[in-house]
Design an enzyme around this catalytic site. Structure first.
Site, PDB file in Angstrom:
ATOM      1  N   TYR A 134      -0.929  -4.170  -6.094  1.00  0.00           N
ATOM      2  CA  TYR A 134      -1.790  -4.038  -4.917  1.00  0.00           C
ATOM      3  C   TYR A 134      -3.068  -4.818  -5.178  1.00  0.00           C
ATOM      4  O   TYR A 134      -3.863  -4.459  -6.044  1.00  0.00           O
ATOM      5  CB  TYR A 134      -2.059  -2.545  -4.682  1.00  0.00           C
ATOM      6  CG  TYR A 134      -2.896  -2.176  -3.464  1.00  0.00           C
ATOM      7  CD1 TYR A 134      -3.365  -3.112  -2.555  1.00  0.00           C
ATOM      8  CD2 TYR A 134      -3.209  -0.836  -3.222  1.00  0.00           C
ATOM      9  CE1 TYR A 134      -4.120  -2.755  -1.450  1.00  0.00           C
ATOM     10  CE2 TYR A 134      -3.964  -0.450  -2.116  1.00  0.00           C
ATOM     11  CZ  TYR A 134      -4.417  -1.419  -1.241  1.00  0.00           C
ATOM     12  OH  TYR A 134      -5.174  -1.051  -0.150  1.00  0.00           O
ATOM     13  N   LYS A 162       1.481  -6.051  -2.621  1.00  0.00           N
ATOM     14  CA  LYS A 162       0.798  -5.924  -1.333  1.00  0.00           C
ATOM     15  C   LYS A 162      -0.519  -6.668  -1.469  1.00  0.00           C
ATOM     16  O   LYS A 162      -1.349  -6.344  -2.330  1.00  0.00           O
ATOM     17  CB  LYS A 162       0.528  -4.456  -0.993  1.00  0.00           C
ATOM     18  CG  LYS A 162      -0.322  -4.271   0.260  1.00  0.00           C
ATOM     19  CD  LYS A 162      -0.867  -2.862   0.395  1.00  0.00           C
ATOM     20  CE  LYS A 162      -1.809  -2.787   1.603  1.00  0.00           C
ATOM     21  NZ  LYS A 162      -2.512  -1.492   1.682  1.00  0.00           N
TER      22      LYS A 162
END
Length: 297
Positions: A134, A162
């Protein structure tokens, strides 16, 4: 598993006593799945992971995983600053049945790239559910580089990233760096859902889909169908909602909008305050606009 499609960055419902609201959680889970999202991403930025205890995180994750019951994948945030603590929480979430773990970079004291690689590879070797990196440098002060992705994307337990940098070129860099690996790049910036898909991303993790669920799902569906005009129309239509998100601290406006739609997810955790009456009126006006124009979307 392969992360793909439109995945909701779910809020964490809290009751009037500021505790995890299990009933509202179940309601939101079922609402999102019924609207055809491809996954649930919990305990991220909009899920207020940074103000929840590990006990609360485990309680919340258990309720989401149980209610979801395998209908869609559940991605659970377990990131933090201590590698040992991240591993410990990741193992507990794995035992609860998390399909994958979302692991934000350490923050506050920025690690070197070598230290960051060691952090993720140590976790990847720790016998946990698959790991989704992330990247959100605006919040953490730490950037996952494309060169780093090239070095670790081949690990069998690291399945994707992400990216919430808001930079399409960054997404393209990740895609290029991992082109020979089974590694999914997901946009974490709602404004870039369609552009990221066009660039080769596997999907998106979208906070706006807590509220504009059908619209966000339609962006991905029309993309898959090859209907670029409709997909672009859907993408453009979320901008009015994105505008009002800036009127309060994350996730105050998002929670107010969900509350207005009839699922009571409560207020954000302190120090974040509920939105003002003025902003609440703007939220109501915007939600009514989407309701009135729902047939156009």
């Amino acid at each position: 598993m392969k992360p793909e499609g439109l995945i909701t960055a779910m809020v964490t419902p809290l009751d009037k006593a500021n505790q995890i609201d299990v009933n509202a959680t179940k309601q939101l889970v079922n609402h999102l799945i019924e609207k055809k999202v491809n996954g649930l991403f919990i305990l991220g930025t909009n899920g207020e992971f940074h103000v929840l205890s590990d006990y609360e995180k485990l309680k919340f994750a258990q309720s989401v995983i149980t209610e979801t019951n395998g209908r869609v994948p559940v991605y659970v945030g377990t990131g933090g600053n201590s590698t040992d603590q991240v591993i410990a929480l990741s193992k507990e979430m794995t035992a609860l049945g998390a399909d994958a773990l979302s692991v934000i970079t350490p923050y506050f004291v920025p690690p070197t790239e070598k230290e960051l690689i060691t952090h993720y590879l140590t976790l990847a070797e720790a016998n946990t559910a698959p790991i989704l990196l992330y990247n959100i440098p605006k919040n953490t002060g730490v950037t996952i580089s494309s060169s780093m992705i090239g070095k670790i994307a081949g690990h069998q337990n690291i399945i994707g990233i992400k990216d919430s940098s808001g930079d399409l070129e960054n997404i393209k860099g990740y895609i290029q760096a991992a082109k020979n690996e089974a590694f999914a790049v997901l946009s974490g910036s709602d404004s870039l859902i369609l552009d990221a898909l066009k660039a080769g991303a596997a999907g998106a993790v979208a906070a706006t889909s807590n509220v504009l669920t059908e619209i966000d799902v339609a962006i991905y569906r029309y993309w898959i169908e090859g209907n670029m005009e409709k997909a672009q129309s859907m993408q453009n239509s979320i901008e009015e909602f994105r505008r009002i998100l800036k009127l309060g601290t994350i996730p105050s406006v998002l929670k107010a909008a969900i509350n207005y739609q009839g699922i009571t997810v409560g207020n954000p955790r302190l120090p974040v305050q509920p939105v003002s009456e003025k902003v609440l009126l703007e939220v109501a006006k915007t939600m009514d606009y989407y309701l009135e124009n729902s047939e156009s979307f």
